[in-house]
Scaffold this active site. Sequence first.
Site, PDB file in Angstrom:
ATOM      1  N   TRP A  76      -0.212   6.722   9.524  1.00 49.29           N
ATOM      2  CA  TRP A  76       0.688   6.309  10.603  1.00 49.29           C
ATOM      3  C   TRP A  76       2.103   6.033  10.103  1.00 49.29           C
ATOM      4  O   TRP A  76       3.051   6.125  10.871  1.00 49.29           O
ATOM      5  CB  TRP A  76       0.121   5.085  11.341  1.00 49.29           C
ATOM      6  CG  TRP A  76      -0.906   5.460  12.374  1.00 49.29           C
ATOM      7  CD1 TRP A  76      -1.592   6.647  12.464  1.00 49.29           C
ATOM      8  CD2 TRP A  76      -1.354   4.653  13.469  1.00 49.29           C
ATOM      9  NE1 TRP A  76      -2.449   6.627  13.542  1.00 49.29           N
ATOM     10  CE2 TRP A  76      -2.330   5.407  14.178  1.00 49.29           C
ATOM     11  CE3 TRP A  76      -1.061   3.383  13.920  1.00 49.29           C
ATOM     12  CZ2 TRP A  76      -2.984   4.915  15.302  1.00 49.29           C
ATOM     13  CZ3 TRP A  76      -1.715   2.883  15.037  1.00 49.29           C
ATOM     14  CH2 TRP A  76      -2.663   3.646  15.724  1.00 49.29           C
ATOM     15  N   ASN A  77       2.261   5.702   8.805  1.00 46.76           N
ATOM     16  CA  ASN A  77       3.630   5.646   8.253  1.00 46.76           C
ATOM     17  C   ASN A  77       4.223   7.044   8.369  1.00 46.76           C
ATOM     18  O   ASN A  77       5.370   7.234   8.757  1.00 46.76           O
ATOM     19  CB  ASN A  77       3.650   5.259   6.761  1.00 46.76           C
ATOM     20  CG  ASN A  77       3.265   3.819   6.483  1.00 46.76           C
ATOM     21  OD1 ASN A  77       2.606   3.535   5.489  1.00 46.76           O
ATOM     22  ND2 ASN A  77       3.691   2.910   7.340  1.00 46.76           N
ATOM     23  N   ASN A 123       4.924  -6.560   5.708  1.00 43.54           N
ATOM     24  CA  ASN A 123       5.328  -7.870   6.235  1.00 43.54           C
ATOM     25  C   ASN A 123       4.533  -9.032   5.651  1.00 43.54           C
ATOM     26  O   ASN A 123       5.093 -10.113   5.451  1.00 43.54           O
ATOM     27  CB  ASN A 123       5.271  -7.862   7.763  1.00 43.54           C
ATOM     28  CG  ASN A 123       6.320  -6.902   8.316  1.00 43.54           C
ATOM     29  OD1 ASN A 123       7.515  -7.124   8.155  1.00 43.54           O
ATOM     30  ND2 ASN A 123       5.873  -5.804   8.919  1.00 43.54           N
ATOM     31  N   ARG A 163      -6.053   0.706   3.846  1.00 40.74           N
ATOM     32  CA  ARG A 163      -4.918   1.261   3.105  1.00 40.74           C
ATOM     33  C   ARG A 163      -4.548   0.393   1.898  1.00 40.74           C
ATOM     34  O   ARG A 163      -4.145   0.907   0.852  1.00 40.74           O
ATOM     35  CB  ARG A 163      -3.714   1.510   4.028  1.00 40.74           C
ATOM     36  CG  ARG A 163      -3.190   0.316   4.814  1.00 40.74           C
ATOM     37  CD  ARG A 163      -2.226   0.817   5.897  1.00 40.74           C
ATOM     38  NE  ARG A 163      -1.519  -0.209   6.643  1.00 40.74           N
ATOM     39  CZ  ARG A 163      -1.981  -0.831   7.727  1.00 40.74           C
ATOM     40  NH1 ARG A 163      -3.195  -0.563   8.170  1.00 40.74           N
ATOM     41  NH2 ARG A 163      -1.235  -1.724   8.370  1.00 40.74           N
ATOM     42  N   HIS A 175       0.830  -1.214   0.000  1.00 43.42           N
ATOM     43  CA  HIS A 175       0.000   0.000   0.000  1.00 43.42           C
ATOM     44  C   HIS A 175       0.870   1.273   0.000  1.00 43.42           C
ATOM     45  O   HIS A 175       2.033   1.259   0.418  1.00 43.42           O
ATOM     46  CB  HIS A 175      -0.913   0.000   1.230  1.00 43.42           C
ATOM     47  CG  HIS A 175      -0.153   0.020   2.515  1.00 43.42           C
ATOM     48  ND1 HIS A 175       0.333   1.183   3.069  1.00 43.42           N
ATOM     49  CD2 HIS A 175       0.251  -0.981   3.329  1.00 43.42           C
ATOM     50  CE1 HIS A 175       0.983   0.907   4.176  1.00 43.42           C
ATOM     51  NE2 HIS A 175       0.954  -0.402   4.355  1.00 43.42           N
TER      52      HIS A 175
END
Length: 345
Positions: A105-106, A275, A149, A100
Site C-alpha cells: 500500500w506504500n 508514526n 510488514r 518497515h
Amino acid sequence: MAASTFHHALGTVKFLGWDSSPGSQNGISTFSVKMVSKDFGLDMRLLKRGNCSSGSCKLRMVHALASHSSVADPVQAPSNQNSSDSQKKTNETALILIRHGESLWNEKNLFTGCVDVPLTQKGVEEAIEAGKRISNIPVDMIYTSALIRAQMTAMLAMTQHRRKKVPIIMHNESQQAKAWSQIYSGDTLKQSIPVITAWQLNERMYGELQGLNKQETADRFGKEKVHEWRRSYDIPPPNGESLEMCAERAVAYFKEQIQPDLLTGKNIMIAAHGNSLRSIIMYLDKLTSQEVISLELSTGIPMLYIFKEGKFIRRGSPVAPSEAGVYAYTRKLALYRQKLDEMLH
Ligand SMILES: O=C(O)[C@@H](CO)OP(=O)(O)O
C-alpha cells in the site's frame, strides 16, 4: 544442601533442590533451581561444576523454561559477563529502530494505518539491506508491532546478522500457546532471539482514511487539510488516532516494557512504523510537538541509539556494515564486532 539464594550474572536464583536424576556430564553435576528474578521467571536448570556443598560455586545456565527468556550471549564484551555487579557494567546498550520496508500500500500510495499489508519485493530488499547495516551490532531481544510488514522486516533483517541467532516469535497469547511453543534445549535457546509482538507498536490508526489514495484525498479535501491529518501532532484524521494518541500507547509501551530490558543490559531492535516510531523518537530525542511535525522516516533505514546512564544518545544510521565510526563509538560495540570477526574467520 538447604534451599539458598545465589547471585548470578543473570539475576538472583534460588536453589530448590537436586534434579530427580542428578546426572553427570563431563564431570558436571546438574540440579534444579528457581529463578527469583522477575525478568526471567519460571524454572531454570543450571549446571554447577564440582562439589556443590560450599554454595560458593559458579553457576552456568544451560536450560531455561522461562516464558520471557533471555540468555547471555557468548559473543558479548567481557565486561558483560561473569560478575554479580554486571548490572552496573552493562548500563550501555544498543537500541536499533527500523521502520518497515515498503509495503504494497506504500507502493500504491494508500493510507495504511492498522491494515495488515505485506511488503513489496522492494520492501523485502530494503529489509535485507537494513539487516546488512546492523549486522555487527548486538541484538538480544526484538520488539515488533503486531503487523506483518514490521515482522517481515525484522525477520529479513536478521537473516543478515553475522551472529546467526534465530529470531523466534514468542506466543504468550494464551497458556496453551505459551506451553506449545516451549524450547527444551538450552543450547538451542542460547542461539535464539526472543521476538515480542505488541499491538501498541502498530501504525497509528488512520480511521476513515485507511485504504484511500493519498493524492485523491488531497485533491478532495485540500492539500493543507490532508497535511494536517498526516503530520499535525494533536489533530486526528476522521475517526482515527492523532500522533498524540498514537504516542500515548506506543511511548507508554516503550517505557513500561522496552526500557526495563535496556536497563538490564539487553541490546534491542524495534521494527515498527512511520508514526509509532516518530512518537518514540519524539520521546528519545525530547522533541517538541512542533519539532516532530517535520520528522520523516524512510522505509527500511535502521537508526542506532546508545542507551547509557539513563540517556539515549542518537548515533544515526549506520551507512554500511563496515562503517568504522559506528563500531568505534563505544568500546563495547568495537569489542562485539572484534569477537564476531574472530568467531567467523
Ligand atoms: O499510510 C500510513 O499508514 C502512513 C505510513 O505509510 O502514512 P503517513 O506517511 O501519511 O503517516
